[in-house]
Structure formats: C-alpha cells, structure tokens
Motif scaffolding. Structure first.
Motif, short mmCIF file in Angstrom:
data_model
loop_
_atom_site.label_atom_id
_atom_site.label_comp_id
_atom_site.label_asym_id
_atom_site.label_seq_id
_atom_site.Cartn_x
_atom_site.Cartn_y
_atom_site.Cartn_z
N TYR A 18 56.18 -84.76 -9.62
CA TYR A 18 57.32 -84.57 -8.72
C TYR A 18 58.61 -84.37 -9.52
O TYR A 18 59.41 -83.48 -9.22
CB TYR A 18 57.46 -85.78 -7.78
N TRP A 19 58.82 -85.19 -10.54
CA TRP A 19 60.01 -85.10 -11.38
C TRP A 19 60.08 -83.72 -12.04
O TRP A 19 61.12 -83.05 -12.03
CB TRP A 19 59.98 -86.21 -12.42
N PHE A 20 58.96 -83.28 -12.64
CA PHE A 20 58.90 -82.01 -13.34
C PHE A 20 59.20 -80.83 -12.41
O PHE A 20 60.03 -79.97 -12.72
CB PHE A 20 57.51 -81.84 -13.98
N ILE A 21 58.52 -80.81 -11.25
CA ILE A 21 58.70 -79.69 -10.30
C ILE A 21 60.12 -79.68 -9.73
O ILE A 21 60.73 -78.62 -9.58
CB ILE A 21 57.63 -79.73 -9.20
N SER A 22 60.67 -80.85 -9.43
CA SER A 22 62.05 -80.93 -8.92
C SER A 22 63.05 -80.41 -9.95
O SER A 22 63.96 -79.63 -9.61
CB SER A 22 62.40 -82.36 -8.55
N MET A 23 62.91 -80.83 -11.19
CA MET A 23 63.82 -80.37 -12.25
C MET A 23 63.70 -78.85 -12.43
O MET A 23 64.70 -78.15 -12.58
CB MET A 23 63.51 -81.07 -13.57
N LYS A 24 62.47 -78.36 -12.39
CA LYS A 24 62.23 -76.92 -12.57
C LYS A 24 62.86 -76.13 -11.42
O LYS A 24 63.55 -75.13 -11.65
CB LYS A 24 60.73 -76.66 -12.64
N ASN A 25 62.62 -76.56 -10.18
CA ASN A 25 63.11 -75.80 -9.02
C ASN A 25 64.61 -75.90 -8.81
O ASN A 25 65.25 -74.92 -8.43
CB ASN A 25 62.38 -76.27 -7.76
N PHE A 26 65.20 -77.08 -9.04
CA PHE A 26 66.63 -77.26 -8.78
C PHE A 26 67.52 -76.93 -9.97
O PHE A 26 68.63 -76.44 -9.80
CB PHE A 26 66.91 -78.69 -8.31
N VAL A 49 55.21 -97.86 -19.93
CA VAL A 49 55.68 -96.69 -19.20
C VAL A 49 54.44 -95.84 -18.94
O VAL A 49 53.74 -95.47 -19.88
CB VAL A 49 56.72 -95.86 -19.99
N ARG A 50 54.16 -95.57 -17.69
CA ARG A 50 53.00 -94.76 -17.31
C ARG A 50 53.47 -93.59 -16.46
O ARG A 50 54.32 -93.74 -15.60
CB ARG A 50 52.00 -95.60 -16.51
N PHE A 51 52.88 -92.42 -16.72
CA PHE A 51 53.21 -91.21 -15.98
C PHE A 51 51.96 -90.76 -15.22
O PHE A 51 50.86 -90.83 -15.76
CB PHE A 51 53.63 -90.10 -16.94
N PHE A 52 52.15 -90.31 -13.99
CA PHE A 52 51.01 -89.76 -13.26
C PHE A 52 51.36 -88.41 -12.67
O PHE A 52 52.53 -88.10 -12.44
CB PHE A 52 50.49 -90.74 -12.19
#
Length: 81
Positions: A18-26, A49-52
């Motif tokens: 979600y973080w990646f796609i939001s940063m990319k799109n906005f 710190v865990r990423f999913f």
C-alpha cells in the motif's frame, strides 16, 4: 523531560504494498526506507520491523533488496519480509 529511548520499545508492521503504490501514484517516488527506519530507530528502541505485501508482483519484487538493506532482521515468507 522524562523520555528515555531505552524504555520506549517499538515494533513496526508495515503494509509495504500500500505504501509503495500510494507513493508511486501520488508522488511518483518510492518510499524512503533508510530515512524512515533511521527516524524510527532514533526515537524508539526498535525490536522488530516487518513488511508485508505481494512481493511476487513485478513492481514489488525489486523492492525486496531495498527492504532487506534497511531493516534487519528480516523474515521472508510468501508475502512477509
């Protein structure tokens, strides 16, 4: 005044997809993992710190290396780093 980093323990569980796609799109940018992790570690005693996300997706597959460099230890399964 009474704040003590050693007593402020934290763990982070991040929806990286979600973080990646939001940063990319906005913002047409990628998340700044090094700075974010440094800020978190500067304020808290970070235990984990865990990423999913769907790291099998082509866009996110290249992010695995960046994530591993910024946040250790890392546990890898089908969708969690």
């Amino acid at each position: 005044m009474f704040w003590n980093k050693d007593k402020n323990r934290a763990a982070a569980f991040v929806d990286y997809e979600y973080w990646f796609i939001s940063m990319k799109n906005f913002y047409h940018a990628k998340p700044d993992l090094k700075d974010w992790c440094a800020q978190l570690r500067g304020k808290y005693q970070v235990e984990s710190v865990r990423f999913f996300g769907n790291f099998l997706d082509r866009e996110l597959a290249d992010e695995v290396t960046r994530i591993m460099r910024s946040s250790k230890p890392t546990a890898t399964t089908r969708g969690i780093l």
